[in-house]
Design a protein around this motif. Structure first.
Motif, short mmCIF file in Angstrom:
data_model
loop_
_atom_site.label_atom_id
_atom_site.label_comp_id
_atom_site.label_asym_id
_atom_site.label_seq_id
_atom_site.Cartn_x
_atom_site.Cartn_y
_atom_site.Cartn_z
N GLU A 23 36.60 37.12 31.38
CA GLU A 23 35.61 38.18 31.38
C GLU A 23 34.72 38.21 32.49
O GLU A 23 34.24 39.45 32.82
CB GLU A 23 34.54 37.65 30.09
CG GLU A 23 35.44 37.63 28.79
CD GLU A 23 34.38 37.19 27.52
OE1 GLU A 23 33.37 37.15 27.82
OE2 GLU A 23 35.17 36.88 26.72
N ASP A 24 34.45 37.32 33.34
CA ASP A 24 33.62 37.23 34.38
C ASP A 24 34.48 37.43 35.61
O ASP A 24 35.45 36.66 35.93
CB ASP A 24 32.88 35.78 34.48
CG ASP A 24 31.79 36.04 35.59
OD1 ASP A 24 31.71 36.93 36.48
OD2 ASP A 24 31.07 34.99 35.73
N PRO A 25 34.47 38.48 36.21
CA PRO A 25 35.08 38.74 37.40
C PRO A 25 35.24 37.85 38.39
O PRO A 25 35.88 37.74 39.25
CB PRO A 25 34.84 40.12 37.99
CG PRO A 25 33.33 40.51 37.38
CD PRO A 25 33.29 39.69 36.27
N VAL A 26 34.14 37.01 38.36
CA VAL A 26 33.94 36.04 39.47
C VAL A 26 35.16 35.00 39.24
O VAL A 26 35.50 34.47 40.22
CB VAL A 26 32.63 35.44 39.68
CG1 VAL A 26 32.55 34.08 40.37
CG2 VAL A 26 31.49 36.26 39.79
N HIS A 27 35.48 34.90 38.10
CA HIS A 27 36.61 33.59 37.95
C HIS A 27 37.74 34.26 38.37
O HIS A 27 38.69 33.46 38.85
CB HIS A 27 36.49 33.53 36.44
CG HIS A 27 35.46 32.85 35.78
ND1 HIS A 27 34.53 33.01 34.60
CD2 HIS A 27 34.67 31.83 36.36
CE1 HIS A 27 33.83 32.34 34.43
NE2 HIS A 27 33.64 31.24 35.44
N ASP A 28 38.05 35.46 38.13
CA ASP A 28 39.30 36.09 38.72
C ASP A 28 39.38 35.83 40.12
O ASP A 28 40.47 35.51 40.70
CB ASP A 28 39.33 37.55 38.47
CG ASP A 28 39.84 37.89 36.96
OD1 ASP A 28 40.48 36.96 36.29
OD2 ASP A 28 39.27 38.85 36.52
N VAL A 29 38.11 36.25 40.95
CA VAL A 29 38.51 35.96 42.39
C VAL A 29 38.51 34.43 42.86
O VAL A 29 39.44 34.15 43.63
CB VAL A 29 36.91 36.37 42.92
CG1 VAL A 29 36.81 35.98 44.51
CG2 VAL A 29 36.81 37.93 42.79
N LEU A 30 37.82 33.36 42.00
CA LEU A 30 38.00 32.07 42.06
C LEU A 30 39.35 31.67 41.97
O LEU A 30 40.19 30.89 43.00
CB LEU A 30 37.13 31.37 41.15
CG LEU A 30 37.06 29.79 41.53
CD1 LEU A 30 36.71 29.39 42.78
CD2 LEU A 30 36.28 29.12 40.57
N VAL A 31 40.02 32.26 40.96
CA VAL A 31 41.52 31.87 40.71
C VAL A 31 42.35 32.35 41.93
O VAL A 31 43.56 31.63 42.41
CB VAL A 31 41.93 32.56 39.14
CG1 VAL A 31 43.42 32.20 39.15
CG2 VAL A 31 41.25 31.66 38.05
N GLY A 32 42.20 33.75 42.11
CA GLY A 32 42.82 34.20 43.31
C GLY A 32 42.78 33.22 44.52
O GLY A 32 43.80 33.16 45.23
N VAL A 35 44.66 30.03 43.89
CA VAL A 35 46.30 30.40 44.19
C VAL A 35 46.55 30.54 45.70
O VAL A 35 47.59 29.94 46.22
CB VAL A 35 46.56 31.55 43.31
CG1 VAL A 35 48.19 32.01 43.81
CG2 VAL A 35 46.41 31.30 41.80
N ALA A 36 45.77 31.23 46.31
CA ALA A 36 46.13 31.50 47.96
C ALA A 36 45.94 30.15 48.82
O ALA A 36 46.71 29.86 49.51
CB ALA A 36 45.25 32.34 48.66
N LEU A 37 45.06 29.36 48.22
CA LEU A 37 45.20 27.74 48.79
C LEU A 37 46.17 26.92 48.60
O LEU A 37 46.80 26.20 49.42
CB LEU A 37 43.68 27.14 48.59
CG LEU A 37 42.38 27.65 49.07
CD1 LEU A 37 41.23 27.20 48.72
CD2 LEU A 37 42.46 27.42 50.91
N VAL A 38 46.53 26.99 47.24
CA VAL A 38 47.62 26.34 46.80
C VAL A 38 49.05 26.71 47.33
O VAL A 38 49.80 25.85 48.02
CB VAL A 38 48.06 26.49 45.31
CG1 VAL A 38 49.47 25.87 44.99
CG2 VAL A 38 46.89 25.63 44.69
N GLY A 39 49.00 27.95 47.80
CA GLY A 39 50.41 28.36 48.72
C GLY A 39 50.29 27.94 49.97
O GLY A 39 51.29 27.57 50.49
N GLU A 40 49.05 27.77 50.79
CA GLU A 40 48.74 27.35 51.88
C GLU A 40 49.51 25.93 51.91
O GLU A 40 49.98 25.34 53.03
CB GLU A 40 47.62 27.72 52.49
CG GLU A 40 47.28 29.08 52.59
CD GLU A 40 48.02 29.99 53.79
OE1 GLU A 40 48.30 28.92 55.00
OE2 GLU A 40 48.46 30.97 53.64
#
Length: 85
Positions: A23-32, A35-40
């Motif tokens: 619901e909160d777009p901030v959470h979508d940004v945080l999850v993104g 995920v990017a850090l996990v990839g790194e």
């Protein structure tokens, strides 16, 4: 309009909708970001594994040597400085 202006307009205005999971777009940004850090981290682990295997194959040192390594006070201080800026 020049081609540079046209290109800048395309960059500023994304076409299509972005997926929304929370619901909160901030959470979508945080999850993104997570995920990017996990990839790194995954890539870094693979590279470290490759370095350890190459060192072991070349008889430079073994993985056990890396696991049992204890840095001295000077190295600990240097690492602390790198972490704290």
């Amino acid at each position: 309009m020049t081609s540079m202006q046209s290109q800048n307009e395309r960059i500023r205005h994304a076409i299509g909708s972005q997926p929304v999971f929370f619901e909160d777009p901030v959470h979508d940004v945080l999850v993104g970001m997570i995920v990017a850090l996990v990839g790194e981290v995954s890539v870094l682990r693979d590279r470290i594994d490759a370095h350890e295997r190459l060192a072991e194959e070349s008889n430079v040192f073994s993985k056990g040597t890396v696991d049992s390594y204890v840095p001295n006070d000077s190295i600990r201080e240097e690492r602390h400085e790198l972490r704290t800026g």
